[in-house]
Design a protein around this motif. Structure first.
Motif, PDB file in Angstrom:
ATOM      1  N   SER A  35       0.860  -1.189   0.000  1.00 10.68           N
ATOM      2  CA  SER A  35       0.000   0.000   0.000  1.00 10.68           C
ATOM      3  C   SER A  35       0.893   1.235   0.000  1.00 10.68           C
ATOM      4  O   SER A  35       2.124   1.136   0.106  1.00 10.68           O
ATOM      5  CB  SER A  35      -0.952   0.002   1.200  1.00 10.68           C
ATOM      6  N   CYS A  36       0.281   2.385  -0.115  1.00 10.06           N
ATOM      7  CA  CYS A  36       1.002   3.659  -0.161  1.00 10.06           C
ATOM      8  C   CYS A  36       1.934   3.810   1.048  1.00 10.06           C
ATOM      9  O   CYS A  36       1.524   3.583   2.186  1.00 10.06           O
ATOM     10  CB  CYS A  36      -0.034   4.772  -0.172  1.00 10.06           C
ATOM     11  N   SER A  37       3.172   4.208   0.794  1.00 14.40           N
ATOM     12  CA  SER A  37       4.164   4.300   1.876  1.00 14.40           C
ATOM     13  C   SER A  37       3.846   5.407   2.878  1.00 14.40           C
ATOM     14  O   SER A  37       4.341   5.372   4.002  1.00 14.40           O
ATOM     15  CB  SER A  37       5.549   4.550   1.290  1.00 14.40           C
ATOM     16  N   LEU A  38       3.046   6.372   2.480  1.00  8.09           N
ATOM     17  CA  LEU A  38       2.732   7.465   3.418  1.00  8.09           C
ATOM     18  C   LEU A  38       1.710   7.068   4.479  1.00  8.09           C
ATOM     19  O   LEU A  38       1.614   7.686   5.534  1.00  8.09           O
ATOM     20  CB  LEU A  38       2.161   8.662   2.637  1.00  8.09           C
ATOM     21  N   LYS A  39       0.917   6.030   4.187  1.00  4.06           N
ATOM     22  CA  LYS A  39      -0.183   5.680   5.093  1.00  4.06           C
ATOM     23  C   LYS A  39       0.298   5.315   6.495  1.00  4.06           C
ATOM     24  O   LYS A  39      -0.344   5.649   7.484  1.00  4.06           O
ATOM     25  CB  LYS A  39      -0.994   4.525   4.511  1.00  4.06           C
ATOM     26  N   SER A  40       1.432   4.635   6.552  1.00  3.90           N
ATOM     27  CA  SER A  40       1.943   4.218   7.844  1.00  3.90           C
ATOM     28  C   SER A  40       2.286   5.439   8.704  1.00  3.90           C
ATOM     29  O   SER A  40       1.925   5.528   9.879  1.00  3.90           O
ATOM     30  CB  SER A  40       3.167   3.343   7.582  1.00  3.90           C
ATOM     31  N   LYS A  41       2.973   6.404   8.095  1.00  2.00           N
ATOM     32  CA  LYS A  41       3.344   7.630   8.814  1.00  2.00           C
ATOM     33  C   LYS A  41       2.085   8.409   9.235  1.00  2.00           C
ATOM     34  O   LYS A  41       1.953   8.859  10.380  1.00  2.00           O
ATOM     35  CB  LYS A  41       4.209   8.484   7.887  1.00  2.00           C
ATOM     36  N   TYR A  42       1.122   8.523   8.330  1.00  2.00           N
ATOM     37  CA  TYR A  42      -0.094   9.279   8.647  1.00  2.00           C
ATOM     38  C   TYR A  42      -0.955   8.584   9.705  1.00  2.00           C
ATOM     39  O   TYR A  42      -1.654   9.231  10.468  1.00  2.00           O
ATOM     40  CB  TYR A  42      -0.913   9.503   7.370  1.00  2.00           C
ATOM     41  N   THR A  43      -0.884   7.241   9.749  1.00  2.00           N
ATOM     42  CA  THR A  43      -1.649   6.522  10.773  1.00  2.00           C
ATOM     43  C   THR A  43      -1.144   6.897  12.163  1.00  2.00           C
ATOM     44  O   THR A  43      -1.927   7.044  13.103  1.00  2.00           O
ATOM     45  CB  THR A  43      -1.536   4.997  10.556  1.00  2.00           C
ATOM     46  N   VAL A 185       6.802   4.604  -2.078  1.00  2.00           N
ATOM     47  CA  VAL A 185       5.986   5.020  -3.227  1.00  2.00           C
ATOM     48  C   VAL A 185       4.633   5.492  -2.700  1.00  2.00           C
ATOM     49  O   VAL A 185       3.985   4.775  -1.936  1.00  2.00           O
ATOM     50  CB  VAL A 185       5.738   3.822  -4.188  1.00  2.00           C
ATOM     51  N   SER A 186       4.228   6.709  -3.087  1.00  4.23           N
ATOM     52  CA  SER A 186       2.934   7.201  -2.604  1.00  4.23           C
ATOM     53  C   SER A 186       2.240   8.049  -3.676  1.00  4.23           C
ATOM     54  O   SER A 186       2.802   9.056  -4.069  1.00  4.23           O
ATOM     55  CB  SER A 186       3.115   8.001  -1.315  1.00  4.23           C
ATOM     56  N   PRO A 187       1.083   7.603  -4.137  1.00  8.40           N
ATOM     57  CA  PRO A 187       0.438   6.320  -3.829  1.00  8.40           C
ATOM     58  C   PRO A 187       1.131   5.182  -4.577  1.00  8.40           C
ATOM     59  O   PRO A 187       1.811   5.407  -5.552  1.00  8.40           O
ATOM     60  CB  PRO A 187      -0.993   6.511  -4.360  1.00  8.40           C
ATOM     61  N   ARG A 188       0.934   3.960  -4.093  1.00  9.57           N
ATOM     62  CA  ARG A 188       1.550   2.806  -4.760  1.00  9.57           C
ATOM     63  C   ARG A 188       0.705   2.361  -5.961  1.00  9.57           C
ATOM     64  O   ARG A 188       1.226   1.870  -6.953  1.00  9.57           O
ATOM     65  CB  ARG A 188       1.710   1.643  -3.764  1.00  9.57           C
ATOM     66  N   TRP A 191      -5.528   3.867  -7.760  1.00  9.01           N
ATOM     67  CA  TRP A 191      -6.883   3.944  -7.170  1.00  9.01           C
ATOM     68  C   TRP A 191      -6.862   4.226  -5.661  1.00  9.01           C
ATOM     69  O   TRP A 191      -7.889   4.531  -5.064  1.00  9.01           O
ATOM     70  CB  TRP A 191      -7.622   2.617  -7.413  1.00  9.01           C
ATOM     71  N   GLU A 192      -5.671   4.138  -5.024  1.00  9.41           N
ATOM     72  CA  GLU A 192      -5.615   4.151  -3.556  1.00  9.41           C
ATOM     73  C   GLU A 192      -6.184   5.421  -2.903  1.00  9.41           C
ATOM     74  O   GLU A 192      -6.849   5.356  -1.876  1.00  9.41           O
ATOM     75  CB  GLU A 192      -4.156   4.023  -3.104  1.00  9.41           C
ATOM     76  N   CYS A 193      -5.878   6.570  -3.500  1.00  8.50           N
ATOM     77  CA  CYS A 193      -6.248   7.845  -2.855  1.00  8.50           C
ATOM     78  C   CYS A 193      -7.765   7.979  -2.711  1.00  8.50           C
ATOM     79  O   CYS A 193      -8.246   8.594  -1.763  1.00  8.50           O
ATOM     80  CB  CYS A 193      -5.698   9.020  -3.650  1.00  8.50           C
ATOM     81  N   TYR A 195      -9.870   5.901  -1.778  1.00 11.80           N
ATOM     82  CA  TYR A 195     -10.396   5.214  -0.590  1.00 11.80           C
ATOM     83  C   TYR A 195      -9.594   5.539   0.671  1.00 11.80           C
ATOM     84  O   TYR A 195      -9.773   4.898   1.697  1.00 11.80           O
ATOM     85  CB  TYR A 195     -10.363   3.693  -0.826  1.00 11.80           C
ATOM     86  N   CYS A 196      -8.711   6.532   0.592  1.00  8.99           N
ATOM     87  CA  CYS A 196      -7.772   6.759   1.686  1.00  8.99           C
ATOM     88  C   CYS A 196      -8.308   7.790   2.687  1.00  8.99           C
ATOM     89  O   CYS A 196      -8.711   8.885   2.296  1.00  8.99           O
ATOM     90  CB  CYS A 196      -6.445   7.246   1.101  1.00  8.99           C
ATOM     91  N   PRO A 197      -8.293   7.473   3.993  1.00 11.52           N
ATOM     92  CA  PRO A 197      -8.789   8.428   4.987  1.00 11.52           C
ATOM     93  C   PRO A 197      -7.916   9.683   5.089  1.00 11.52           C
ATOM     94  O   PRO A 197      -8.348  10.695   5.637  1.00 11.52           O
ATOM     95  CB  PRO A 197      -8.750   7.632   6.300  1.00 11.52           C
ATOM     96  N   PHE A 198      -6.670   9.607   4.553  1.00  9.38           N
ATOM     97  CA  PHE A 198      -5.761  10.755   4.647  1.00  9.38           C
ATOM     98  C   PHE A 198      -5.819  11.654   3.412  1.00  9.38           C
ATOM     99  O   PHE A 198      -5.062  12.620   3.321  1.00  9.38           O
ATOM    100  CB  PHE A 198      -4.323  10.256   4.884  1.00  9.38           C
ATOM    101  N   SER A 199      -6.687  11.334   2.492  1.00  9.40           N
ATOM    102  CA  SER A 199      -6.766  12.132   1.248  1.00  9.40           C
ATOM    103  C   SER A 199      -7.197  13.565   1.555  1.00  9.40           C
ATOM    104  O   SER A 199      -6.951  14.465   0.756  1.00  9.40           O
ATOM    105  CB  SER A 199      -7.724  11.486   0.258  1.00  9.40           C
ATOM    106  N   VAL A 200      -7.807  13.798   2.719  1.00  7.86           N
ATOM    107  CA  VAL A 200      -8.269  15.154   3.073  1.00  7.86           C
ATOM    108  C   VAL A 200      -7.106  16.083   3.436  1.00  7.86           C
ATOM    109  O   VAL A 200      -7.314  17.302   3.578  1.00  7.86           O
ATOM    110  CB  VAL A 200      -9.284  15.108   4.248  1.00  7.86           C
TER     111      VAL A 200
HETATM  112  S1  SF4 Z   1      -4.048  10.217  -0.300  1.00  8.80           S
HETATM  113 FE1  SF4 Z   1      -2.969   8.852  -1.686  1.00  8.80          FE
HETATM  114  S2  SF4 Z   1      -0.816   9.423  -1.590  1.00  8.80           S
HETATM  115 FE2  SF4 Z   1      -1.861  10.330   0.182  1.00  8.80          FE
HETATM  116  S3  SF4 Z   1      -1.598   8.878   1.852  1.00  8.80           S
HETATM  117 FE3  SF4 Z   1      -3.529   8.395   0.859  1.00  8.80          FE
HETATM  118  S4  SF4 Z   1      -3.049   6.861  -0.699  1.00  8.80           S
HETATM  119 FE4  SF4 Z   1      -1.129   7.836  -0.074  1.00  8.80          FE
END
Ligand code: SF4
Length: 208
Positions: A35-43, A185-188, A191-193, A195-200
């Protein structure tokens, strides 16, 4: 009936499960590698954005499908003299230039046949039909095949339209694991963004 509240019990169960599986420092899970490498840090930075998702009905349906199928397959394969491990965990230590990292993995099911063959079963639930198998699921089971020493994994998809399976024989290598750890890699996946709770708040959000 007084004293019985199914929704409350389900909510508490899901909350406790999430707390049980909190990530320890210095630990990376296989799911982080796919999954996206940033998600772990943002969690770690924004835990409340994830916590608000604890009572999400589609996720609950997925959990119930997992639990139900795991139990059913355990009953079936135990009568066939297989050893059945439900949600077994494994880990390995890796030396990176930045220091030691522990990589952990939790498969859904590991079956050991009476002849000693070890076979994984990974269950994926979907709300509707779509082209399968999905790339990140195949990647995930390749890592499990390597880490658990599996001959193969059956990747099982369950949706209201289809129940199907794919055999994944390929194994990841230690080099591939290290490469994923060293090259964020972010996003990996594109389609990931969506569904991502950190997209905001994420500067890397893909808008395409
Ligand atoms: S919004 Fe996209 S790039 Fe940002 S943390 Fe989520 S998946 Fe990764």
């Amino acid at each position: 009936m007084e004293g019985v509240d199914v929704v409350y019990e389900l909510y508490n169960f899901l909350r406790e499960e999430r707390e049980k599986h909190q990530k320890e420092p210095g630990t990376v899970w296989v799911t982080d590698l796919v999954s996206c490498s940033l998600k772990s840090k943002y969690t770690s930075l924004y835990p409340d954005l994830v916590a608000s998702d604890v009572f999400n009905p589609p996720t609950i349906v997925g959990t119930l499908i997992h639990r139900g199928l795991e139990e059913l397959l355990k009953n079936i394969f135990e009568t066939k003299q297989f050893k059945v491990e439900i949600e077994p965990e494994t880990s390995m230590e890796l030396e990176l230039p930045s220091g030691k990292v522990v990589l952990k993995g939790r498969a859904d099911i590991v079956l050991t046949s009476p002849q000693g063959a070890r076979i994984g079963v990974e269950i994926k639930s979907m709300r509707g039909d779509m082209p399968t198998p999905l790339e990140h699921h195949v990647d995930q089971v390749k890592f499990y095949n390597y880490m658990f020493g599996l001959e193969k994994t059956l990747l099982v998809y369950v949706s209201p339209d289809r129940v199907t399976q794919y055999e994944v024989i390929e194994k990841a290598s230690q080099e591939e694991i290290v490469k994923r750890l060293l090259e964020p890699v972010s996003p990996r996946y594109p389609w990931e963004c969506k569904y991502c709770p950190f997209s905001v708040l994420c500067p890397n959000k893909s808008i395409k």
